[in-house]
Design a protein around this motif. Structure first.
Motif, PDB file in Angstrom:
ATOM      1  N   UNK A 183       0.793  -1.218   0.000  1.00 48.02           N
ATOM      2  CA  UNK A 183       0.000   0.000   0.000  1.00 48.02           C
ATOM      3  C   UNK A 183       0.825   1.267   0.000  1.00 48.02           C
ATOM      4  N   UNK A 184       2.145   1.147  -0.081  1.00 45.81           N
ATOM      5  CA  UNK A 184       3.060   2.294  -0.046  1.00 45.81           C
ATOM      6  C   UNK A 184       3.813   2.363  -1.364  1.00 45.81           C
ATOM      7  N   UNK A 185       3.560   3.403  -2.154  1.00 46.03           N
ATOM      8  CA  UNK A 185       4.220   3.498  -3.463  1.00 46.03           C
ATOM      9  C   UNK A 185       5.680   3.952  -3.349  1.00 46.03           C
ATOM     10  N   UNK A 186       6.131   4.192  -2.131  1.00 47.33           N
ATOM     11  CA  UNK A 186       7.542   4.563  -1.953  1.00 47.33           C
ATOM     12  C   UNK A 186       8.438   3.328  -1.904  1.00 47.33           C
ATOM     13  N   UNK A 187       7.825   2.161  -1.747  1.00 45.16           N
ATOM     14  CA  UNK A 187       8.588   0.913  -1.760  1.00 45.16           C
ATOM     15  C   UNK A 187       8.245   0.141  -3.029  1.00 45.16           C
ATOM     16  N   UNK A 188       9.256  -0.466  -3.626  1.00 46.92           N
ATOM     17  CA  UNK A 188       9.049  -1.240  -4.853  1.00 46.92           C
ATOM     18  C   UNK A 188       8.961  -2.728  -4.531  1.00 46.92           C
ATOM     19  N   UNK A 214      -2.742  -4.829  -1.817  1.00 50.50           N
ATOM     20  CA  UNK A 214      -1.785  -5.893  -2.131  1.00 50.50           C
ATOM     21  C   UNK A 214      -1.057  -5.696  -3.458  1.00 50.50           C
ATOM     22  N   UNK A 215      -1.494  -4.754  -4.292  1.00 49.36           N
ATOM     23  CA  UNK A 215      -0.934  -4.645  -5.639  1.00 49.36           C
ATOM     24  C   UNK A 215       0.507  -4.129  -5.607  1.00 49.36           C
ATOM     25  N   UNK A 216       1.384  -4.747  -6.380  1.00 45.78           N
ATOM     26  CA  UNK A 216       2.787  -4.323  -6.424  1.00 45.78           C
ATOM     27  C   UNK A 216       2.914  -2.913  -7.001  1.00 45.78           C
ATOM     28  N   UNK A 217       3.854  -2.164  -6.478  1.00 48.51           N
ATOM     29  CA  UNK A 217       4.157  -0.833  -7.028  1.00 48.51           C
ATOM     30  C   UNK A 217       5.597  -0.816  -7.513  1.00 48.51           C
ATOM     31  N   UNK A 218       5.781  -0.359  -8.736  1.00 45.51           N
ATOM     32  CA  UNK A 218       7.118  -0.208  -9.324  1.00 45.51           C
ATOM     33  C   UNK A 218       6.987   0.554 -10.634  1.00 45.51           C
ATOM     34  N   UNK A 219       8.110   0.880 -11.223  1.00 43.29           N
ATOM     35  CA  UNK A 219       8.104   1.705 -12.441  1.00 43.29           C
ATOM     36  C   UNK A 219       7.643   0.960 -13.692  1.00 43.29           C
ATOM     37  N   UNK A 290       0.036   7.568  -7.907  1.00 44.36           N
ATOM     38  CA  UNK A 290       1.294   7.765  -8.611  1.00 44.36           C
ATOM     39  C   UNK A 290       1.446   6.703  -9.703  1.00 44.36           C
ATOM     40  N   UNK A 291       2.279   6.987 -10.729  1.00 42.71           N
ATOM     41  CA  UNK A 291       2.494   5.995 -11.792  1.00 42.71           C
ATOM     42  C   UNK A 291       3.003   4.651 -11.286  1.00 42.71           C
ATOM     43  N   UNK A 292       3.707   4.634 -10.165  1.00 45.94           N
ATOM     44  CA  UNK A 292       4.192   3.357  -9.633  1.00 45.94           C
ATOM     45  C   UNK A 292       3.035   2.447  -9.215  1.00 45.94           C
TER      46      UNK A 292
END
Length: 322
Positions: A183-188, A214-219, A290-292
């Protein structure tokens, strides 16, 4: 030496299993698929489903399946038996293309063909070699789209090369982003094959358009689609509601089947992979994350009309209140 089984079905939550239903699932409605069906239902497109197989006798799927192959050790390794003993593969197949047959559920592209490529066994596990060979089979069979709701922690060169080959042949490769998010887009959170730049990585939102914890965040996330409380077909002729990015990816795969037919009829020619990807991204709307987390936004098949209407309303407001 054979590679360890380190690829798994993207973890998912079984919310509910039911005997029967008759409805258009909420996720299919949310991405506006029914608004496209008067123009196309995906006839002429083939989606290769790389998963745990499929319930090939399911009433909502039996008319959509054009063939398949088993790459796992299930059924003694018999290549001609690609039955689903897990349920996951049948669920994603239904989201993509369950038939419009006045019963059960309806998929995003209810007239698209499905190529069932069983690369995960009854436990939802597989080898990178199985995935790679499944991709090569999908290429040989002329698939337009490859959908993979699976992943592992390791970058595998042979798998990556197979994906590059598919993309070089203008095949769209769609992957679930993964469910390790916090839930934190600051972590990948990274998983493969979703993190390969060549694939379309799909994250999850709920039916209220909120990002799933639960969704993954990354570029590498390209877009998001419904992934919570998704009703679809299930093993043994039943239906089930599941949650996970596994459920998001097939919404995008089905949408690509619709977009491919729609745009190629409009352009009067086959589109390149880059052109088709651009047409997909044109059909997204921002949600404010955010885009991530959301990439280019929510898959929304009528986005072009939706954004045009907003622009017209804003322009009209400026004329009235300069």
């Amino acid at each position: 030496m054979e590679q360890e089984q380190v690829v798994r079905v993207i973890p998912y939550e079984l919310v509910e299993q039911i005997e029967d239903t008759s409805e258009v699932p909420g996720g299919v409605e949310l991405i506006q698929a029914p608004k496209i069906w008067d123009k196309t239902m995906g006839k002429g497109s083939t989606i290769a489903v790389l998963d745990t197989g499929c319930d090939i006798t399911h009433p909502d799927l039996k008319d959509r399946i054009k063939g398949g192959k088993n790459f796992t050790g299930d059924d003694g390794g018999r290549e001609d038996i690609y039955q689903d003993y897990n349920g996951h593969g049948t669920h994603v197949a239904g989201t993509m293309a369950a038939s419009m047959n006045k019963q059960g559920v309806i998929g995003v592209a209810p007239e698209a063909d499905l190529l069932i490529v069983k690369v995960l066994n009854k436990n939802g596990s597989g080898k990178y070699e199985w995935i790679k060979n499944g991709i090569l089979f999908a290429i040989e069979q002329g698939a337009d789209i490859i959908s993979m709701s699976l992943g592992g922690p390791s970058d595998d060169k042979d798998l990556h090369d197979a994906i590059k080959l598919a993309v070089s042949k203008n095949i769209q490769v769609v992957c679930a982003a993964g469910n390790e998010g916090d839930g934190d887009d600051k972590t990948d959170e990274l998983g493969y094959p979703a993190c390969y730049n060549e694939v379309i990585s799909v994250g999850a939102i709920n039916l209220q358009r909120r990002s799933s914890n639960f969704t993954n965040s990354n570029n590498e996330v390209d877009l998001v689609a419904p992934g919570e409380g998704i009703l679809s077909t299930y093993k043994n002729g039943k239906y089930a509601t599941l949650s996970g990015t596994s459920m998001s990816a097939p919404h995008a795969a089905g949408a690509l089947a619709l977009i491919k037919v729609l745009t190629e009829e409009s352009f009067g020619r086959k589109l390149t992979g880059a052109e088709l990807y651009a047409q997909l991204i044109k059909r997204t709307i921002p949600l404010g994350y955010t885009p991530k987390l959301e990439g280019n936004g929510l898959l929304y098949l009528t986005a072009i009309e939706y954004l045009t209407d907003i622009f017209k309303k804003e322009a009209a407001a400026l004329l009235v209140h300069p």
